[in-house]
Design an enzyme around this catalytic site. Structure first.
Site, PDB file in Angstrom:
ATOM      1  N   GLU A 200      33.185  44.895  37.556  1.00  0.00           N
ATOM      2  CA  GLU A 200      32.516  43.636  37.864  1.00  0.00           C
ATOM      3  C   GLU A 200      32.015  43.730  39.138  1.00  0.00           C
ATOM      4  O   GLU A 200      32.285  44.295  40.087  1.00  0.00           O
ATOM      5  CB  GLU A 200      33.934  42.587  38.063  1.00  0.00           C
ATOM      6  CG  GLU A 200      33.730  41.029  38.362  1.00  0.00           C
ATOM      7  CD  GLU A 200      34.616  39.983  38.162  1.00  0.00           C
ATOM      8  OE1 GLU A 200      35.615  40.353  37.371  1.00  0.00           O
ATOM      9  OE2 GLU A 200      34.509  39.068  38.347  1.00  0.00           O
ATOM     10  N   ARG A 201      30.685  43.120  39.242  1.00  0.00           N
ATOM     11  CA  ARG A 201      29.884  43.196  40.315  1.00  0.00           C
ATOM     12  C   ARG A 201      29.284  44.503  40.897  1.00  0.00           C
ATOM     13  O   ARG A 201      29.415  44.939  41.829  1.00  0.00           O
ATOM     14  CB  ARG A 201      30.367  42.433  41.494  1.00  0.00           C
ATOM     15  CG  ARG A 201      30.935  41.000  41.173  1.00  0.00           C
ATOM     16  CD  ARG A 201      29.746  40.355  40.662  1.00  0.00           C
ATOM     17  NE  ARG A 201      30.515  39.008  40.201  1.00  0.00           N
ATOM     18  CZ  ARG A 201      29.914  38.054  39.357  1.00  0.00           C
ATOM     19  NH1 ARG A 201      28.555  38.363  38.941  1.00  0.00           N
ATOM     20  NH2 ARG A 201      30.321  36.699  39.038  1.00  0.00           N
ATOM     21  N   LYS A 320      45.169  38.724  43.419  1.00  0.00           N
ATOM     22  CA  LYS A 320      44.510  37.677  43.332  1.00  0.00           C
ATOM     23  C   LYS A 320      45.029  36.590  42.591  1.00  0.00           C
ATOM     24  O   LYS A 320      45.337  36.505  41.395  1.00  0.00           O
ATOM     25  CB  LYS A 320      43.085  37.900  42.496  1.00  0.00           C
ATOM     26  CG  LYS A 320      42.201  36.549  42.533  1.00  0.00           C
ATOM     27  CD  LYS A 320      40.736  36.806  41.950  1.00  0.00           C
ATOM     28  CE  LYS A 320      39.759  35.674  41.523  1.00  0.00           C
ATOM     29  NZ  LYS A 320      38.567  36.268  40.941  1.00  0.00           N
ATOM     30  N   GLU A 324      39.839  30.943  40.523  1.00  0.00           N
ATOM     31  CA  GLU A 324      38.837  31.405  39.578  1.00  0.00           C
ATOM     32  C   GLU A 324      39.839  31.531  38.514  1.00  0.00           C
ATOM     33  O   GLU A 324      39.438  32.464  37.626  1.00  0.00           O
ATOM     34  CB  GLU A 324      38.227  32.671  39.923  1.00  0.00           C
ATOM     35  CG  GLU A 324      37.491  32.303  41.108  1.00  0.00           C
ATOM     36  CD  GLU A 324      36.235  33.395  41.445  1.00  0.00           C
ATOM     37  OE1 GLU A 324      36.487  34.525  41.241  1.00  0.00           O
ATOM     38  OE2 GLU A 324      35.084  32.993  41.921  1.00  0.00           O
ATOM     39  N   ARG A 357      45.364  37.861  48.416  1.00  0.00           N
ATOM     40  CA  ARG A 357      44.157  37.528  48.911  1.00  0.00           C
ATOM     41  C   ARG A 357      44.230  36.041  49.181  1.00  0.00           C
ATOM     42  O   ARG A 357      44.747  35.148  48.499  1.00  0.00           O
ATOM     43  CB  ARG A 357      43.225  37.681  47.765  1.00  0.00           C
ATOM     44  CG  ARG A 357      42.886  39.006  47.556  1.00  0.00           C
ATOM     45  CD  ARG A 357      41.976  39.551  46.373  1.00  0.00           C
ATOM     46  NE  ARG A 357      40.580  39.687  46.741  1.00  0.00           N
ATOM     47  CZ  ARG A 357      39.733  38.877  45.932  1.00  0.00           C
ATOM     48  NH1 ARG A 357      39.986  38.030  44.885  1.00  0.00           N
ATOM     49  NH2 ARG A 357      38.431  38.918  46.407  1.00  0.00           N
ATOM     50  N   LYS A 393      38.405  37.312  53.276  1.00  0.00           N
ATOM     51  CA  LYS A 393      36.876  37.702  52.972  1.00  0.00           C
ATOM     52  C   LYS A 393      36.305  37.382  54.322  1.00  0.00           C
ATOM     53  O   LYS A 393      36.664  36.390  55.087  1.00  0.00           O
ATOM     54  CB  LYS A 393      36.268  36.959  51.798  1.00  0.00           C
ATOM     55  CG  LYS A 393      36.689  37.262  50.646  1.00  0.00           C
ATOM     56  CD  LYS A 393      35.749  36.768  49.401  1.00  0.00           C
ATOM     57  CE  LYS A 393      36.037  37.162  48.062  1.00  0.00           C
ATOM     58  NZ  LYS A 393      35.079  36.617  47.201  1.00  0.00           N
ATOM     59  N   ASP A 398      31.598  33.123  49.999  1.00  0.00           N
ATOM     60  CA  ASP A 398      31.657  34.385  49.093  1.00  0.00           C
ATOM     61  C   ASP A 398      30.647  35.341  49.322  1.00  0.00           C
ATOM     62  O   ASP A 398      29.828  35.317  48.614  1.00  0.00           O
ATOM     63  CB  ASP A 398      31.751  33.670  47.744  1.00  0.00           C
ATOM     64  CG  ASP A 398      32.052  34.690  46.832  1.00  0.00           C
ATOM     65  OD1 ASP A 398      32.693  35.810  47.015  1.00  0.00           O
ATOM     66  OD2 ASP A 398      31.813  34.694  45.626  1.00  0.00           O
ATOM     67  N   GLU A 420      38.323  41.569  54.487  1.00  0.00           N
ATOM     68  CA  GLU A 420      37.852  41.953  52.958  1.00  0.00           C
ATOM     69  C   GLU A 420      36.318  41.955  53.154  1.00  0.00           C
ATOM     70  O   GLU A 420      35.903  40.745  53.174  1.00  0.00           O
ATOM     71  CB  GLU A 420      38.296  41.239  51.828  1.00  0.00           C
ATOM     72  CG  GLU A 420      37.554  41.353  50.634  1.00  0.00           C
ATOM     73  CD  GLU A 420      38.128  40.823  49.477  1.00  0.00           C
ATOM     74  OE1 GLU A 420      39.518  40.539  49.199  1.00  0.00           O
ATOM     75  OE2 GLU A 420      37.478  40.490  48.254  1.00  0.00           O
ATOM     76  N   GLU A 426      26.769  42.303  45.502  1.00  0.00           N
ATOM     77  CA  GLU A 426      26.549  41.197  44.568  1.00  0.00           C
ATOM     78  C   GLU A 426      25.651  39.931  44.899  1.00  0.00           C
ATOM     79  O   GLU A 426      24.782  39.528  44.063  1.00  0.00           O
ATOM     80  CB  GLU A 426      27.812  40.366  44.452  1.00  0.00           C
ATOM     81  CG  GLU A 426      27.969  39.109  43.580  1.00  0.00           C
ATOM     82  CD  GLU A 426      29.510  38.522  43.569  1.00  0.00           C
ATOM     83  OE1 GLU A 426      30.239  39.194  44.020  1.00  0.00           O
ATOM     84  OE2 GLU A 426      29.448  37.465  42.943  1.00  0.00           O
TER      85      GLU A 426
HETATM   86  O1  GCW Z   1      32.360  36.961  44.582  1.00  0.00           O
HETATM   87  C1  GCW Z   1      33.148  36.752  43.541  1.00  0.00           C
HETATM   88  C2  GCW Z   1      32.636  37.206  42.302  1.00  0.00           C
HETATM   89  C3  GCW Z   1      33.758  37.349  41.380  1.00  0.00           C
HETATM   90  C4  GCW Z   1      34.984  37.865  42.110  1.00  0.00           C
HETATM   91  C5  GCW Z   1      35.563  36.934  43.267  1.00  0.00           C
HETATM   92  C6  GCW Z   1      36.616  37.398  44.078  1.00  0.00           C
HETATM   93  C7  GCW Z   1      36.425  39.578  41.177  1.00  0.00           C
HETATM   94  O2  GCW Z   1      31.672  36.490  41.860  1.00  0.00           O
HETATM   95  O3  GCW Z   1      33.266  38.170  40.424  1.00  0.00           O
HETATM   96  O4  GCW Z   1      35.879  38.140  41.177  1.00  0.00           O
HETATM   97  O5  GCW Z   1      34.432  36.513  43.923  1.00  0.00           O
HETATM   98  O6  GCW Z   1      36.384  37.719  44.857  1.00  0.00           O
HETATM   99  O7  GCW Z   1      37.775  37.115  43.281  1.00  0.00           O
END
Ligand code: GCW
Length: 734
Positions: A200-201, A320, A324, A357, A393, A398, A420, A426
């Site tokens: 992913e990414r 996590k 989402e 997280r 983060k 994001d 993080e 991305e």
């Molecule tokens: O940056 C976003 C991404 C998702 C990612 C999410 C996260 C792993 O688009 O792909 O999922 O954050 O950090 O959980």
């Protein structure tokens, strides 16, 4: 053609090379004449160990006449092997090994426990802890020697990598007095790698974890991965995606993870796993994953015991939850604390940790997504178990090309927060855009939260010194894949490197790190190093300029995040849409997060909040992050916002053109293979920077109807052309 001339460091020359050394020097002179190109594909990262210039090599060989390492443990063997391999490559041959120091110029490596000669030196190692080391010029039995000493074998390994780096960056080896200990305890990569090897990414090919062939086949790449990480002090890796699959916790996959842990162990790297919160139901046959349910708690305890039977030094879980669509404690009316502490309790007897997280946002549409993590987590300050780190983060949205520091930093003094960062790009053009992220990391780490007065930097929050935490850490979302060059592009290796160096010491400077990396990766010739470092240092700002200037954010194509789509609207959640973030119309643009808007500014300490809230004082780089202003709003330059936006777009595109010219000028000084790929990627970047600029301007103009200021070219195509572009197979998605 590459020049093999490397470095200008003042190196003392000595005569009297041993016969072995002389033979190798001759061999090199015959077969590797200066000016001959070596084929390079980037696979060796910054651990290339290519020959230094012969005059320098001769001097270094005199400084290192023999190698004394008691290789009685796997880590000590790894240390010895790395030194042999490094010195062999850099100097033409590895120095002979000796059981103890017996002549001038010995390199003595180890711990007081492994070496009586080191013990006799009575070096002060106490403050170095379990991972620190010192490198010092000493005398042993009347002989000048160099000691690399540590309390543990891993400390000595880190010291050995540092010693090699001195040579790789053409530093002198005399009068050394280096003491290093990491400022952060947990320095981990987060792999967003799925069990089917989709990353992913990920923009560097499929996952390097070949789950299907594990544990039987241990790809030699795993060892090189461990070497690369150890060389920059990374001491942990979370193998699987935070959007996790409970299968990772089944016996079959634990056996595979254990095989990887076995490869990494000698290099001081612990394995961690992302834990799916609903695993008790999915693989445990329970009807619930409620963290207060006794059966669920028993299940996790038993699972932790099982994990530790397979991997005795397992690091812990990354989670996590309730973000989402991921399962979490809120599914049962419980809190993040309930969830994290349940896992913490299961891991505690084994010394494991939970990295929980803070990247959360609820199912209900919030008034401002930027506020959510703070709102959800601050009330829990001081309630998490002792072995929990809350992983935050760098910014509240994001991983945007630029974000103000996350307001959680400084706001939870009783809870250890770990950083993080995203290493994979991305939102910064994937692997084809050259964007050195060191300055971005540095910008966040040096940001002053002011929570305890001036100087309360984010770096001091996470290194534990501000609030007295011993458990500290930094995570980086890896940019590693099975591409030959590991990171998808040669320059993206620098982001992995910079992450590791800053996780070791978040107070380091991004430019110094870039210089180190450039010397190790390309050449120590200043005619290469200086232009490369200059390119790198402005490269992330260029991305900000051509994608999201002046505080704009999240304008990338929905889902895949490739390319501009500021017009995008109407997805299932408003806060996934660019229009939610820019709020532009005929009259103005920007997200009002001030006291008259969402009031996200109030989440910062009062002096910071006051600055961000005041449209006249907010740093212009965050103007549209915090304020909605008219297109005519005057900036410090005296220009209206509209003109200034256009100037930023053009500046970004021009910067890329400048990088291309600089890089073209380095032809002949960099090996042709790497030179050609970087050149091709820069051409792609220039096209895409132009595309970002043109599409963005075309869209803003469709709203504000304003003409372009004089001297700036109009977009070559109409808006609907840019809107028609679709990228269903853009990499790294979902
Ligand atoms: O940056 C976003 C991404 C998702 C990612 C999410 C996260 C792993 O688009 O792909 O999922 O954050 O950090 O959980």
């Amino acid at each position: 053609m590459v020049s093999l001339t490397r470095g200008t460091g003042e190196i003392r020359t000595r005569t009297g090379l041993g016969r072995g050394w002389r033979l190798v020097a001759c061999w090199l002179a015959v077969f590797l004449p200066v000016g001959q190109a070596l084929a390079e594909d980037g696979h060796d990262l910054w651990l290339r160990y290519v020959p230094v210039q012969e005059a320098q090599a001769a001097a270094y060989r005199a400084d290192i006449s023999e190698l004394v390492v008691t290789a009685s443990t796997p880590t000590a063997r790894a240390t010895r092997d790395e030194l042999q391999r490094g010195l062999q490559g850099l100097l033409g041959a590895a120095p002979p090994q000796a059981g103890k120091v017996g002549r001038d110029g010995a390199l003595l490596v180890g711990t007081p426990a492994s070496s009586p000669q080191l013990a006799a030196l009575k070096l002060d190692l106490k403050a170095l802890g379990e991972e620190g080391y010192l490198i010092r010029s000493v005398r042993i039995g009347g002989h000048p020697a160099t000691a690399i000493a540590a309390n543990t074998d891993v400390g000595a390994l880190y010291g050995a990598f540092h010693f090699l780096r001195l040579i790789q960056t053409a530093q002198p080896l005399q009068a050394l007095d280096i003491r290093e200990a990491p400022r952060l305890k947990v320095r981990v990569l987060n792999h967003w790698d799925n069990l089917d090897r989709h990353v992913e990414r990920g923009y560097a090919g499929e996952s390097i974890w070949d789950w299907h062939r594990l544990p039987g086949w241990k790809d030699p790449r795993y060892t090189d991965y461990a070497r690369a990480n150890a060389s920059i002090g990374i001491n942990g890796t979370v193998l699987n995606n935070v959007n996790s699959n409970a299968q990772s916790l089944t016996p079959m996959y634990l056996e595979k993870a254990a095989a990887l842990a076995g490869v990494f162990r000698p290099y001081g790297i612990k394995v961690y796993l992302s834990a799916r919160f609903s695993a008790p139901m999915e693989i445990g046959g329970l009807k619930t994953a409620d963290p207060l349910d006794p059966a669920v708690r028993r299940w996790w305890k038993a699972k932790a015991d099982e994990v530790y039977r397979a991997i005795p030094d397992f690091g812990g879980f990354l989670v996590k939850a309730n973000s989402e669509g991921q399962p979490g404690p809120q599914d049962y009316g419980r809190s993040h604390v309930d969830g994290a502490n349940m896992l913490a309790e299961a891991l505690a007897p084994h010394g494991g940790i939970v990295m929980w997280r803070a990247f959360v946002y609820s199912h209900e549409q919030p008034d401002d997504r930027a506020k959510q993590a703070y709102s959800e987590f601050v009330p829990f300050d001081g309630k998490f178990a002792r072995n929990v780190l809350v992983q935050v983060k760098n910014g509240a949205i994001d991983f945007q090309p630029r974000e103000p520091f996350h307001p959680l930093f400084g706001a939870m003094p009783k809870t250890p927060l770990m950083m993080e960062f995203q290493i994979t790009k991305e939102y910064l053009g994937f692997a084809t855009h050259l964007a050195y992220l060191g300055p971005m990391y540095e910008e966040t780490l040096r940001a002053d939260t002011q929570v305890r007065g001036p100087g309360s930097t984010v770096a001091r929050v996470i290194d534990g010194t501000l609030d007295g935490h011993a458990l500290t850490g930094m995570a980086g979302v890896a940019n590693i894949g099975s591409d030959r060059n590991w990171s998808g592009s040669h320059f993206d290796q620098a982001n992995w490197f910079a992450f590791g160096r800053l996780a070791w010491n978040p107070h380091l400077g991004a430019e110094d790190i870039a210089r180190e990396w450039a010397k190790m990766t390309f050449s120590t010739d200043p005619a290469v190093v200086e232009p490369v470092v200059a390119m790198m240092m402005g490269s992330r700002e260029a991305v900000v300029d051509y994608m999201t200037p002046l505080g704009l954010h999240h304008l990338m194509g929905r889902g895949h995040h490739y390319g501009p789509a500021p017009w995008d609207a109407g997805s299932e959640r408003a806060d996934w849409d660019p229009v939610y973030y820019h709020r532009a119309d005929r009259n103005g643009i920007g997200f009002d997060r001030g006291s008259h808007g969402s009031n996200a500014v109030a989440q910062y300490a009062p002096p910071v909040a006051a600055q961000f809230d005041d449209v006249a004082q907010v740093p212009e780089q965050f103007l549209l992050w915090f304020h909605h202003v008219p297109w005519e709003h005057r900036l410090k330059s005296g220009r209206p916002l509209w003109d200034e936006l256009i100037a930023h777009y053009d500046r970004g595109v021009d910067y890329v053109a400048g990088m291309r010219r600089t890089w073209d000028g380095l032809a002949g000084k960099i090996d042709p293979e790497r030179h050609a790929q970087v050149a091709a990627f820069l051409a792609i970047q220039q096209q895409e920077a132009q595309w970002w600029r043109d599409a963005s301007i075309a869209y803003w103009q469709s709203l504000n109807g304003l003409p372009l200021p004089a001297g700036h070219a109009p977009p070559p195509k109409p808006l609907d052309y840019y809107q028609s572009l679709k990228f269903p197979y853009a990499p790294g998605n979902g």
